[in-house]
Design a protein around this motif. Structure first.
Motif, PDB file in Angstrom:
ATOM      1  N   LEU A 108       0.833  -1.205   0.000  1.00 15.75           N
ATOM      2  CA  LEU A 108       0.000   0.000   0.000  1.00 15.75           C
ATOM      3  C   LEU A 108       0.867   1.254   0.000  1.00 15.75           C
ATOM      4  CD1 LEU A 108      -2.742  -1.114   2.552  1.00 15.75           C
ATOM      5  CD2 LEU A 108      -3.135  -0.533   0.154  1.00 15.75           C
ATOM      6  N   THR A 109       1.968   1.210   0.728  1.00 16.66           N
ATOM      7  CA  THR A 109       2.889   2.348   0.743  1.00 16.66           C
ATOM      8  C   THR A 109       3.485   2.560  -0.644  1.00 16.66           C
ATOM      9  OG1 THR A 109       3.420   1.948   3.067  1.00 16.66           O
ATOM     10  CG2 THR A 109       4.975   3.292   1.801  1.00 16.66           C
ATOM     11  N   LEU A 111       2.059   1.992  -3.347  1.00 13.73           N
ATOM     12  CA  LEU A 111       0.996   2.598  -4.155  1.00 13.73           C
ATOM     13  C   LEU A 111       0.673   4.019  -3.695  1.00 13.73           C
ATOM     14  CD1 LEU A 111      -1.430  -0.463  -4.352  1.00 13.73           C
ATOM     15  CD2 LEU A 111      -0.211   0.564  -6.277  1.00 13.73           C
ATOM     16  N   GLU A 112       1.410   4.503  -2.686  1.00 14.03           N
ATOM     17  CA  GLU A 112       1.213   5.834  -2.109  1.00 14.03           C
ATOM     18  C   GLU A 112      -0.198   5.992  -1.552  1.00 14.03           C
ATOM     19  OE1 GLU A 112       2.312   8.684  -5.077  1.00 14.03           O
ATOM     20  OE2 GLU A 112       4.451   8.224  -4.920  1.00 14.03           O
ATOM     21  N   LEU A 113      -0.672   4.928  -0.888  1.00 12.36           N
ATOM     22  CA  LEU A 113      -1.979   4.947  -0.256  1.00 12.36           C
ATOM     23  C   LEU A 113      -1.800   4.927   1.255  1.00 12.36           C
ATOM     24  CD1 LEU A 113      -3.859   2.407  -2.548  1.00 12.36           C
ATOM     25  CD2 LEU A 113      -4.086   4.882  -2.538  1.00 12.36           C
ATOM     26  N   THR A 115      -1.907   3.985   5.140  1.00 14.32           N
ATOM     27  CA  THR A 115      -1.887   2.731   5.897  1.00 14.32           C
ATOM     28  C   THR A 115      -2.039   3.082   7.374  1.00 14.32           C
ATOM     29  OG1 THR A 115       0.537   2.807   5.995  1.00 14.32           O
ATOM     30  CG2 THR A 115      -0.447   1.517   4.228  1.00 14.32           C
ATOM     31  N   ALA A 127      -7.901  -3.436   2.106  1.00 13.04           N
ATOM     32  CA  ALA A 127      -7.562  -2.154   1.473  1.00 13.04           C
ATOM     33  C   ALA A 127      -6.704  -2.382   0.226  1.00 13.04           C
ATOM     34  CB  ALA A 127      -6.830  -1.260   2.464  1.00 13.04           C
ATOM     35  N   ALA A 131      -7.643  -1.423  -3.587  1.00 13.50           N
ATOM     36  CA  ALA A 131      -6.759  -0.553  -4.375  1.00 13.50           C
ATOM     37  C   ALA A 131      -6.418  -1.166  -5.723  1.00 13.50           C
ATOM     38  CB  ALA A 131      -5.479  -0.270  -3.592  1.00 13.50           C
TER      39      ALA A 131
END
Length: 685
Positions: A108-109, A111-113, A115, A127, A131
């Protein structure tokens, strides 16, 4: 991994041996894997659209080149996946499976999302699936221990592709396309040796070269070590190495036999450094780590590490700073040698030296940001030059690059159980460095994990004060991320720990936080009661400013409950405390909140007088935004009382104040709107 990356678990080589390394062999396997991507799945054949991503499995023993093959496949087909390639390593260097939640967080990191800190594993994997649902990505999962790890990370997106690397089958995942690796073909194996030895030594004795390939069973990692051995001994014939391997018998794998031979011919200091690298957290090494483990200079350590790369014993990591990785296939061999040839006390001492060096580097990393602090500057200057960072940017880069190994070092130190004092110092300095360079909010996921480790040590050692602090820190993150019930349970546990430690700060903080949690849950009676308990402790200790602030929190609870009379009495008590303490800004804000409660209680005239008094105190405090907010509230009250002319005057005054203050603070219109809301809740909760 780029084409220039080093991977002694496969057939890609270091730049030490070749100017332009490229993938070798595996033509048949690559062709089959690419065909499997195009082949219809079982769901498609049955007329149903595949609900999940296609999974290709590359299976083989460590050292068979499985990771290198997976990377080459990814390189060849990456352009089909416009949303990019994601990578996750599901196994530690010692073979321990990586928790699925940690792997999902890293993806997720990437993907710059966001957390959320402390989020449950199921929430993180959900999540991640959300995504990836509308993306077309290629996901490479390396060193998968079992099917459960892979299954938890599979995207619910048939347009995605998952390439999994594992030692065995992934039983339980439907429609997996396996590709099991053996040795390299003879031609590719000979070319691999040629890159280290040059063509002459191979062509003058082709049978000996083929015999060496046979002894290595075509395994890329074993051939890499053999090539490094020959490159380091230009006068040795290929047949010499083949004979030595044959004379060694059939004990162990080809890789372990070549490794024993390579290790046995290393100089004694280098051989010891190699063995001690088994202690490197997450298998990641830099010159400082090696220097501390072996007790040698940083320069000597770096030279030795570069020599190990040339021999195929280490992998050089593409990084702005010198960094190396122990290949997964070699880690068990390093570890076995360390435990058979080093005394336990020496291993413990080496681990302690490494942790102590890491603590000092973290101290230096944080101190470089405190240039305004004379004491911090003096401490920094007292450190050896090798431990000092030239600039804050250099320190931040070091922290970012070394983050995985620093977190792994903390986990290993806590798991060890014998170096708890160093572990506590390490975690304390790591928290401070992360806060200084990354910020509390951005580093929250890492900080949450570290506070959990601190709690483990505190519970093991019966350190009640540290247990209370860790529980408070964890509970604060739970509260900020909406897990209020979990936060409440931890605040109560922190209260018990604080009482056992006889720590008034921890107990007072915990009682107030319990009240804040009840306030968030809408239980205003319990909130007021707990704020009152905290207030009693503050009054007993004559902490007037804190007591005044708690009066404000009690007033807020009564306000939410609609008990406006009690709320007004609490705000007047807060005002008296701020007046005695001489806190002009807090006095102005308390007056503004009292005016709000009076307005709620249906007393607009009293509210108007209190607002006007608050404006004067806000002017003394030079709080322009508060003055503007109060003028707007006065305007609303005047309109309610039927005086629109005066209301317009106050509204105009507020607009002028906000207009003059906006450039200085670079305020956006949204920020200006929020200036009118004055919160009574403490930022701590």
């Amino acid at each position: 991994m780029t084409d220039q990356a080093v991977d002694t678990d496969g057939a890609q080589l270091s730049g030490h041996a070749a100017a332009e390394p490229h993938f070798l062999g595996r033509t048949r396997e690559l062709k089959e894997l690419r065909a499997d991507i195009e082949r219809a799945g079982l769901d498609t054949l049955s007329g149903r659209k595949a609900p999940r991503a296609r999974v290709l499995l590359i299976a083989g023993r460590p050292g068979s080149g499985r990771t290198a093959l997976a990377e080459e496949l990814v390189r060849q087909v990456a352009d089909r996946y416009p949303d990019g390639v994601l990578r996750a390593r599901l196994g530690e260097s010692d073979g321990t499976p990586v928790p699925v939640g940690r792997a999902a967080r890293e993806l997720l990191t990437a993907l710059e999302l966001p957390t959320p800190a402390g989020a449950a594993e199921d929430d993180l994997t959900a999540a991640l699936r959300d995504a990836l649902a509308d993306r077309r990505v290629l996901l490479l999962l390396d060193d998968a221990a079992d099917a459960e790890q892979v299954d938890a990370l599979l995207p619910d997106a048939p347009d995605c592709l998952v390439v999994a690397v594992s030692s065995g089958p992934l039983t339980g995942i439907s429609d997996v396309r396996p590709c099991t690796l053996g040795g390299l073909d003879t031609k590719s194996a000979l070319e691999l040796l040629t890159r280290y030895t040059g063509s002459v030594r191979i062509t003058v004795d082709p049978r000996a070269a083929e015999g060496l390939v046979e002894e290595c069973q075509g395994q890329p990692a074993a051939l890499t070590l053999a090539g490094g051995w020959l490159a380091a001994r230009p006068k040795a014939a290929v047949s010499d190495l083949a004979k030595q391997l044959r004379s060694d018998g059939n004990e162990g794998t080809p890789l372990s036999r070549v490794f024993r031979l390579t290790h046995g011919l290393l100089p004694t200091p280098a051989a010891r450094i190699l063995r001690l690298l088994a202690l490197a957290p997450a298998g990641l090494v830099d010159p400082h780590t090696a220097s501390a483990l072996a007790g040698c200079s940083v320069g000597t350590a770096r030279t030795t590490l570069d020599d190990f790369v040339a021999l195929g014993l280490l992998r050089s990591v593409d990084s702005p700073l010198p960094q190396y990785e122990v290949p997964g296939c070699l880690y068990p061999l390093f570890k076995a040698l360390a435990h058979t040839q080093e005394r336990p006390a020496e291993l413990q001492l080496a681990r302690a030296r490494m942790l102590e060096r890491t603590v000092r580097l973290l101290q230096s990393c944080r101190a470089i940001t405190e240039t305004d602090d004379l004491e911090a500057r003096e401490k920094l200057q007292d450190m050896p030059r090798a431990l000092r960072f030239p600039t804050p940017r250099a320190a931040a880069d070091w922290l970012r690059i070394r983050r995985p190994s620093l977190l792994a070092a903390a986990r290993l130190a806590v798991a060890d159980g014998e170096v708890d004092t160093l572990a506590r110092r390490l975690m304390s300095q790591l928290v401070r460095a992360l806060v200084a360079h990354v910020g509390t909010q951005a580093a929250a996921p890492d900080l949450y994990d570290i506070h959990g480790l601190v709690l483990d040590v505190a519970e093991r050692r019966g350190l009640h004060r540290e247990r209370a602090a860790a529980l408070l820190n964890l509970a604060d993150v739970d509260a900020r991320t909406g897990r209020t019930a979990d936060a409440l349970a931890r605040y109560r546990a922190a209260l018990d720990a604080g009482r056992e430690a006889n720590d008034p700060y921890a107990t007072g903080r915990a009682m107030e936080s319990v009240g804040g949690a009840h306030l968030e849950l809408g239980d205003y009676d319990r909130a007021a009661d707990w704020f009152g308990r905290a207030l009693a402790q503050r009054l007993a200790r004559d902490e007037r400013v804190e007591a005044a602030r708690l009066y404000g929190r009690i007033a807020a609870a009564h306000t939410y409950a609609g008990r406006y009379g009690e709320a007004q009495r609490a705000w007047r008590a807060a005002l008296a405390g701020y007046r005695r303490a001489g806190d002009v800004a807090a006095h102005a804000r308390a007056l503004s909140e009292l005016a709000r409660v009076q307005e709620y209680a249906g007393r607009p005239e009293e509210s108007l007088r209190t607002c006007q008094e608050a404006v004067e105190w806000a002017r003394r405090a030079e709080d322009v935004r508060l003055q503007a907010a109060l003028h707007l509230r006065i305007a609303d009250t005047l309109e309610h009382l039927g005086d629109p002319t005066a209301a317009r005057m106050h509204r105009g005054a507020a607009e002028r104040m906000l207009g003059e203050e906006a450039p200085e603070h670079d305020s956006s219109p949204e920020q200006g709107g929020n200036a009118c809301e004055i919160r009574s809740a403490s930022a701590e909760d």
